[in-house]
Write a protein that holds these residues in place. Sequence first.
Motif, PDB file in Angstrom:
ATOM      1  N   ILE A   8     -42.063 -29.601   6.954  1.00  0.00           N
ATOM      2  CA  ILE A   8     -41.740 -30.267   8.208  1.00  0.00           C
ATOM      3  C   ILE A   8     -40.240 -30.176   8.425  1.00  0.00           C
ATOM      4  CG2 ILE A   8     -41.643 -32.496   9.374  1.00  0.00           C
ATOM      5  CD1 ILE A   8     -44.227 -33.233   7.950  1.00  0.00           C
ATOM      6  N   ASN A   9     -39.841 -29.793   9.629  1.00  0.00           N
ATOM      7  CA  ASN A   9     -38.423 -29.763   9.966  1.00  0.00           C
ATOM      8  C   ASN A   9     -37.947 -31.205  10.058  1.00  0.00           C
ATOM      9  OD1 ASN A   9     -35.867 -29.471  10.983  1.00  0.00           O
ATOM     10  ND2 ASN A   9     -36.518 -28.787  12.998  1.00  0.00           N
ATOM     11  N   ALA A  30     -23.331 -36.599  -4.607  1.00  0.00           N
ATOM     12  CA  ALA A  30     -23.639 -36.547  -3.173  1.00  0.00           C
ATOM     13  C   ALA A  30     -24.851 -37.423  -2.887  1.00  0.00           C
ATOM     14  CB  ALA A  30     -23.918 -35.112  -2.759  1.00  0.00           C
ATOM     15  N   GLU A  31     -24.874 -38.014  -1.714  1.00  0.00           N
ATOM     16  CA  GLU A  31     -26.011 -38.814  -1.277  1.00  0.00           C
ATOM     17  C   GLU A  31     -26.422 -38.325   0.101  1.00  0.00           C
ATOM     18  OE1 GLU A  31     -25.966 -42.984  -1.671  1.00  0.00           O
ATOM     19  OE2 GLU A  31     -24.771 -42.956  -3.492  1.00  0.00           O
ATOM     20  N   TYR A  32     -27.710 -38.233   0.300  1.00  0.00           N
ATOM     21  CA  TYR A  32     -28.192 -37.713   1.564  1.00  0.00           C
ATOM     22  C   TYR A  32     -28.994 -38.741   2.348  1.00  0.00           C
ATOM     23  CZ  TYR A  32     -26.537 -33.476  -0.508  1.00  0.00           C
ATOM     24  OH  TYR A  32     -25.734 -32.541  -1.088  1.00  0.00           O
ATOM     25  N   GLY A  33     -29.538 -39.741   1.691  1.00  0.00           N
ATOM     26  CA  GLY A  33     -30.238 -40.801   2.408  1.00  0.00           C
ATOM     27  C   GLY A  33     -31.390 -40.300   3.247  1.00  0.00           C
ATOM     28  N   MET A  34     -31.606 -40.952   4.353  1.00  0.00           N
ATOM     29  CA  MET A  34     -32.741 -40.602   5.211  1.00  0.00           C
ATOM     30  C   MET A  34     -32.477 -39.312   5.969  1.00  0.00           C
ATOM     31  SD  MET A  34     -32.554 -43.095   8.514  1.00  0.00           S
ATOM     32  CE  MET A  34     -31.541 -44.418   7.937  1.00  0.00           C
ATOM     33  N   SER A  35     -33.567 -38.698   6.401  1.00  0.00           N
ATOM     34  CA  SER A  35     -33.448 -37.468   7.181  1.00  0.00           C
ATOM     35  C   SER A  35     -33.187 -37.815   8.645  1.00  0.00           C
ATOM     36  CB  SER A  35     -34.733 -36.644   7.071  1.00  0.00           C
ATOM     37  OG  SER A  35     -35.787 -37.301   7.756  1.00  0.00           O
ATOM     38  N   LEU A  36     -32.740 -36.834   9.376  1.00  0.00           N
ATOM     39  CA  LEU A  36     -32.533 -37.019  10.807  1.00  0.00           C
ATOM     40  C   LEU A  36     -33.861 -37.342  11.493  1.00  0.00           C
ATOM     41  CD1 LEU A  36     -30.380 -37.031  12.952  1.00  0.00           C
ATOM     42  CD2 LEU A  36     -30.714 -34.573  13.243  1.00  0.00           C
ATOM     43  N   ARG A  37     -34.945 -36.749  11.002  1.00  0.00           N
ATOM     44  CA  ARG A  37     -36.282 -37.040  11.550  1.00  0.00           C
ATOM     45  C   ARG A  37     -36.621 -38.522  11.372  1.00  0.00           C
ATOM     46  NH1 ARG A  37     -41.987 -36.287   9.411  1.00  0.00           N
ATOM     47  NH2 ARG A  37     -43.234 -35.905  11.273  1.00  0.00           N
ATOM     48  N   ALA A  90     -39.953 -38.152  17.281  1.00  0.00           N
ATOM     49  CA  ALA A  90     -38.867 -37.587  16.469  1.00  0.00           C
ATOM     50  C   ALA A  90     -38.986 -36.068  16.380  1.00  0.00           C
ATOM     51  CB  ALA A  90     -38.888 -38.202  15.070  1.00  0.00           C
ATOM     52  N   ASP A  91     -40.201 -35.564  16.189  1.00  0.00           N
ATOM     53  CA  ASP A  91     -40.407 -34.114  16.123  1.00  0.00           C
ATOM     54  C   ASP A  91     -40.026 -33.453  17.447  1.00  0.00           C
ATOM     55  OD1 ASP A  91     -41.248 -34.310  13.497  1.00  0.00           O
ATOM     56  OD2 ASP A  91     -43.383 -34.281  14.006  1.00  0.00           O
ATOM     57  N   MET A  93     -37.798 -34.578  19.542  1.00  0.00           N
ATOM     58  CA  MET A  93     -36.338 -34.629  19.639  1.00  0.00           C
ATOM     59  C   MET A  93     -35.704 -33.509  18.808  1.00  0.00           C
ATOM     60  SD  MET A  93     -35.800 -38.742  19.531  1.00  0.00           S
ATOM     61  CE  MET A  93     -34.052 -38.783  19.902  1.00  0.00           C
ATOM     62  N   LEU A  94     -36.238 -33.271  17.619  1.00  0.00           N
ATOM     63  CA  LEU A  94     -35.723 -32.178  16.794  1.00  0.00           C
ATOM     64  C   LEU A  94     -35.978 -30.829  17.463  1.00  0.00           C
ATOM     65  CD1 LEU A  94     -36.766 -33.437  13.259  1.00  0.00           C
ATOM     66  CD2 LEU A  94     -34.440 -33.171  14.129  1.00  0.00           C
ATOM     67  N   LYS A  95     -37.146 -30.675  18.075  1.00  0.00           N
ATOM     68  CA  LYS A  95     -37.484 -29.430  18.766  1.00  0.00           C
ATOM     69  C   LYS A  95     -36.539 -29.217  19.947  1.00  0.00           C
ATOM     70  CE  LYS A  95     -40.309 -25.965  19.153  1.00  0.00           C
ATOM     71  NZ  LYS A  95     -40.223 -24.866  18.195  1.00  0.00           N
ATOM     72  N   ALA A  96     -36.234 -30.285  20.672  1.00  0.00           N
ATOM     73  CA  ALA A  96     -35.327 -30.184  21.823  1.00  0.00           C
ATOM     74  C   ALA A  96     -33.936 -29.734  21.397  1.00  0.00           C
ATOM     75  CB  ALA A  96     -35.260 -31.519  22.549  1.00  0.00           C
ATOM     76  N   ARG A  97     -33.540 -30.071  20.193  1.00  0.00           N
ATOM     77  CA  ARG A  97     -32.211 -29.656  19.706  1.00  0.00           C
ATOM     78  C   ARG A  97     -32.145 -28.158  19.470  1.00  0.00           C
ATOM     79  NH1 ARG A  97     -29.950 -33.040  14.894  1.00  0.00           N
ATOM     80  NH2 ARG A  97     -28.166 -31.862  15.574  1.00  0.00           N
ATOM     81  N   GLU A  98     -33.309 -27.517  19.276  1.00  0.00           N
ATOM     82  CA  GLU A  98     -33.341 -26.076  19.030  1.00  0.00           C
ATOM     83  C   GLU A  98     -33.170 -25.266  20.317  1.00  0.00           C
ATOM     84  OE1 GLU A  98     -37.075 -25.308  17.134  1.00  0.00           O
ATOM     85  OE2 GLU A  98     -36.605 -26.572  15.417  1.00  0.00           O
ATOM     86  N   VAL A  99     -33.428 -25.876  21.451  1.00  0.00           N
ATOM     87  CA  VAL A  99     -33.374 -25.179  22.741  1.00  0.00           C
ATOM     88  C   VAL A  99     -31.914 -24.968  23.136  1.00  0.00           C
ATOM     89  CG1 VAL A  99     -33.948 -25.340  25.186  1.00  0.00           C
ATOM     90  CG2 VAL A  99     -35.552 -26.198  23.460  1.00  0.00           C
ATOM     91  N   GLN A 100     -31.609 -23.728  23.460  1.00  0.00           N
ATOM     92  CA  GLN A 100     -30.255 -23.405  23.891  1.00  0.00           C
ATOM     93  C   GLN A 100     -30.142 -23.591  25.394  1.00  0.00           C
ATOM     94  OE1 GLN A 100     -27.783 -22.671  21.721  1.00  0.00           O
ATOM     95  NE2 GLN A 100     -29.313 -23.072  20.135  1.00  0.00           N
ATOM     96  N   PRO A 101     -29.066 -24.221  25.874  1.00  0.00           N
ATOM     97  CA  PRO A 101     -28.896 -24.436  27.325  1.00  0.00           C
ATOM     98  C   PRO A 101     -28.693 -23.135  28.079  1.00  0.00           C
ATOM     99  CG  PRO A 101     -27.004 -25.308  26.122  1.00  0.00           C
ATOM    100  CD  PRO A 101     -27.975 -24.781  25.108  1.00  0.00           C
TER     101      PRO A 101
END
Length: 101
Positions: A8-9, A30-37, A90-91, A93-101
């Motif tokens: 899952i992305n 290093a700490e990464y915590g929660m994912s952006l998703r 959330a998925d 929103m992540l997909k929308a970030r992949e779209v180039q303007p």
Amino acid sequence: MVVVMTKINDGGPAFPMPEWQDAHGTIIPAEYGMSLRDYFAIHADVSGTQFPTIQAMADFIGVDLPNNPDFSFLMQVAAMAHAKIKYAVADAMLKAREVQP
């Protein structure tokens, strides 16, 4: 039977903190915590989501609704449905970030 696992992305870490060294020379990992998703899912507003029936909600999450379910079971079904919707948002929103303007 073959089980195909897909990754899952998750958008990577929401608030990454790289490894660093404190004033005494101690290496702090290093700490990464929660994912952006996860972060997007937490903040997704699904308060207006309604299902026509409890059965529709159970069908949405893929559970069988027993005869005369108790309140605790119904609350679990509702929580699972809202979580599923939040992660769908959330998925998206992540997909929308992949779209180039």
